[in-house]
Design an enzyme around this catalytic site. Structure first.
Site, PDB file in Angstrom:
ATOM      1  N   CYS A 137       0.830  -1.206   0.000  1.00  0.00           N
ATOM      2  CA  CYS A 137       0.000   0.000   0.000  1.00  0.00           C
ATOM      3  C   CYS A 137       0.863   1.254   0.000  1.00  0.00           C
ATOM      4  O   CYS A 137       1.366   1.685   1.043  1.00  0.00           O
ATOM      5  CB  CYS A 137      -0.921  -0.026   1.217  1.00  0.00           C
ATOM      6  N   CYS A 140      -0.454   4.154   2.135  1.00  0.00           N
ATOM      7  CA  CYS A 140      -0.270   3.983   3.587  1.00  0.00           C
ATOM      8  C   CYS A 140       1.187   4.225   3.971  1.00  0.00           C
ATOM      9  O   CYS A 140       1.464   4.840   4.986  1.00  0.00           O
ATOM     10  CB  CYS A 140      -0.623   2.566   4.044  1.00  0.00           C
ATOM     11  N   ASP A 141       2.109   3.689   3.188  1.00  0.00           N
ATOM     12  CA  ASP A 141       3.506   3.620   3.640  1.00  0.00           C
ATOM     13  C   ASP A 141       4.490   4.469   2.850  1.00  0.00           C
ATOM     14  O   ASP A 141       5.654   4.588   3.248  1.00  0.00           O
ATOM     15  CB  ASP A 141       3.979   2.149   3.591  1.00  0.00           C
TER      16      ASP A 141
END
Ligand code: NDP
Length: 311
Positions: A137, A140-141
């Site tokens: 992701c 997200c990261d």
């Protein structure tokens, strides 16, 4: 044990749309959000193709709107995961659902909208570095890899989206495509090729992720030249497709060899009376937010009709 008219499992576009329709039809739905409230779209940056948002919207914002709309009509939303199910084969029979291995509810109808989850390559080094440089992701990261070099694997729209997203944050992005062409749509491919700090490596596969505590480089093979090389990168992002989240329904509901739930022609009906499937859990072809929402609507209408016929 509490008995309800309609349980909805999952909180992506399919689940929330089913909830909006079921709530407006007075079915008092209970929606159990699952492990990833809001579903896969919460890991998407810009959604530009959902009608009604002419300027685009972020995935998390859109899912918050879906949730608010479902709540507005009285959907009860539970933060929890369905850990087991026992469906009843009899028409009008009650289906039993267990939430977080504790609370049990029984429902006259169940709408499954459990979506799908990211696939991984299955390398030992991939699981070793999970959370320490390996991610599925980018939204997200990606932030953790600001100004660094990263690798993205995949050749579809997800890979194109993740790679262009990361290119805005990172110093350099390498996109490893296993064939000599990308499967992504033309518009997404154009974005990839128009991005200066994004290099597409066709015919490249991952052999191993190298590093000590965190990722330091990726050993790859150029399959056309049959040549191995090492790319220096601190992040390794997978974007190679998804698996449907249908494991807990095995041996009870009909599914294909991959695990996609099988619904009866032109409906959301599964092989179990009163159990309906919607969204990515049953769709291996379209997999879009808008098609998931449409099938969630179908599932709620089918549930409503099923209950009306019982009465
Ligand atoms: P896809 O199934 O479309 O693509 C998966 C990609 O990963 C393919 O290029 C495939 O390669 C590659 N791949 C699969 N397994 C491996 C492996 N073991 N090693 C290396 N590469 C591998 O998945 P997506 O998640 O990209 O897209 C799913 C759906 O969601 C599509 O319909 C897509 O259009 C849609 N989508 C739309 C977006 C948008 O419109 N904004 C954004 C993201 C997704 P190969 O081609 O060789 O099989």
């Amino acid at each position: 044990m509490k008995t309800i008219e309609c349980a909805i499992i999952g909180s992506g576009p399919a689940g929330y749309t089913a909830a909006i329709y079921a709530a407006r039809a007075n079915l008092n739905p209970v929606l159990i959000q699952g492990m990833q409230p809001g579903g896969q779209l919460t890991t998407t940056n810009d959604v530009e193709n959902y009608p009604g948002y002419p300027e685009g919207v972020t995935g998390p914002e859109m899912m918050e709107d879906f949730k608010k709309q479902a709540e507005r009509f009285g959907t009860k939303i539970i933060f929890g995961t369905i850990t087991s199910v026992k469906f009843n084969k009899n028409i009008g029979g009650l289906h039993q659902l267990t939430i977080d291995n504790k609370e049990e509810i029984q429902a006259k109808t169940v709408i499954i909208s459990t979506g799908a989850s990211a696939k991984y390559l299955g390398l030992e080094s991939e699981s070793r570095f999970m959370g320490s440089g390996v991610s599925a992701c980018a939204v997200c990261d990606g932030f953790f890899f600001k100004n660094q070099d990263v690798v993205v694997v995949g050749g579809g729209d997800s890979a194109a989206e993740e790679a262009t997203y990361l290119a805005k944050l990172c110093n350099k992005v390498y996109l490893l495509v296993r064939k000599n062409e990308m499967r992504a749509s033309k518009i997404m491919q154009k974005r990839v090729f128009d991005t200066n700090n994004l290099e597409v490596l066709f015919n490249h596969e991952t052999l191993e992720i190298l590093g000590e505590k965190t990722v330091q480089s990726i050993k790859v093979i150029d399959t056309k030249e049959n040549k191995e090389k090492v790319i220096k990168a601190t992040g390794f992002f997978l974007a190679i497709g998804h698996n449907p989240n249908t494991e807990i329904f095995k041996n009870q509901l009909d599914m294909d060899e991959v695990g996609y739930l099988i619904t009866k022609h032109d409906s959301s009906k599964t092989n179990m009376p009163g159990v309906f499937a919607s969204g990515d859990a049953q769709d291996s072809i379209y997999r879009q937010a808008i098609t998931a929402a449409g099938s969630g609507c179908m599932a709620a209408l089918d549930a409503e009709r099923y209950l009306a016929d019982l009465n």
